[in-house]
Write an enzyme that holds these catalytic residues in place. Structure first.
Site: not given
Length: 318
Positions: A199, A236
């Protein structure tokens, strides 16, 4: 308080979890608020004060338990698209905070409850926060407890992990350093038998958001090209300024799934943006819990959660 029914212990099936995350219809719930973000989450829920950190974590665990045990929250059964043991069937994964993983829900560990009862694949947040900003980025702090966390995650039937960095400006070399750090840790996690969610968030308030996203996409493609054929990660990412910007990552053979964080957008904004990015599913936190309040009855709470889940689910089907 509602009564919760759960099944007997079941063996974890890594292949079922992998299949669900690779191609299941639905989204990933982000319920991994840590010490820094928990006060904001509790105040949004209507809890204004607590005596100390221990009570704060007890309160947020009660909120998470209410979400996870709601009949509105659930995943698919072993056969994709089939009915799960709850009335849900729209949430395919959930990210937990370490302290939540070590807590119980309805007599089971939280991660075990997610998979055995709700058929929701559990993930564990493993980063320890962010370093100070440098060149428009914030790298992850060192993770001396990582191996211990990974061992405990496997003991709790956890499928994968999540770790967050932050990008605020379009500095090519600094963004490259963020990607290098993320992939280096991801490779270690893969070697330990778990699937990492990488992420590298781009701040939605960045004055150079679109340029930073272009640089991040290019750096990720280069890094992913360097993985071996059997190595797959999940991503993500921030909802991009340019619709479809993440498509090369969605289609990359080393990427199991691409999810998007809500990043501070309202649910309505996040859902609208998500629907414009084919192949990307949601992994929302604040947008998911928007409208949930501690003083709601169970019926009111379940209805509000159902409305949120339904909107996010449909946007994740594009």
């Amino acid at each position: 308080m509602r009564t919760v029914m759960h099944t007997a212990d079941e063996p974890t099936s890594a292949s079922e979890q992998f299949q669900q995350m690779a191609s299941g219809s639905g989204f990933i719930a982000a319920l991994d608020q840590s010490g820094g973000s928990t006060p904001r989450a509790l105040r949004a829920y209507g809890v204004e004060s607590w005596a100390d950190e221990s009570e704060m974590f007890d309160l947020v665990h009660a909120m998470r338990t209410r979400i996870l045990t709601s009949p509105s929250f659930g995943g698919h059964g072993p056969e994709l698209g089939g009915p799960g043991p709850s009335e849900g069937g729209r949430v395919i994964g959930a990210i937990l905070f370490d302290r939540t993983m070590e807590s119980e829900i309805a007599g089971l560990g939280a991660a075990e409850y997610l998979w055995q009862v709700k058929k929701v694949v559990p993930f564990l947040k493993v980063d320890q926060g962010l370093q100070d900003e440098s060149d428009g980025t914030r790298l992850m702090k060192p993770m001396p407890r990582l191996d211990d966390m990974l061992s405990r995650a496997q003991d709790h039937q956890v499928f994968g992990t999540k770790m967050r960095s932050l990008v605020t400006l379009a500095h090519k070399d600094a963004i490259g350093a963020v990607v290098d750090q993320q992939l280096s840790v991801a490779l270690h996690i893969l070697d330990r038998g778990l699937v990492p969610i990488v992420e590298p968030e781009v701040d939605i308030h960045s004055p150079e958001k679109a340029q930073a996203e272009d640089l991040l996409r290019d750096a990720l493609v280069v890094a992913l090209d360097g993985l071996r054929p059997e190595q797959q990660v999940m991503l993500k990412l921030t909802l991009p300024e340019e619709d479809g910007l993440w498509t090369p990552l969605v289609e990359h053979p080393r990427v199991l799934r691409v999810a998007a964080l809500s990043g501070g957008y309202s649910r309505a904004e996040a859902v609208a943006k998500l629907a414009c990015n084919p192949g990307v599913i949601a992994s929302f936190s604040r947008a998911l819990t928007e409208g949930l309040r501690v003083d709601q009855s169970d019926e009111e709470f379940d209805m509000a959660l159902d409305e949120s889940i339904e909107a996010i689910y449909h946007a994740s089907l594009t």
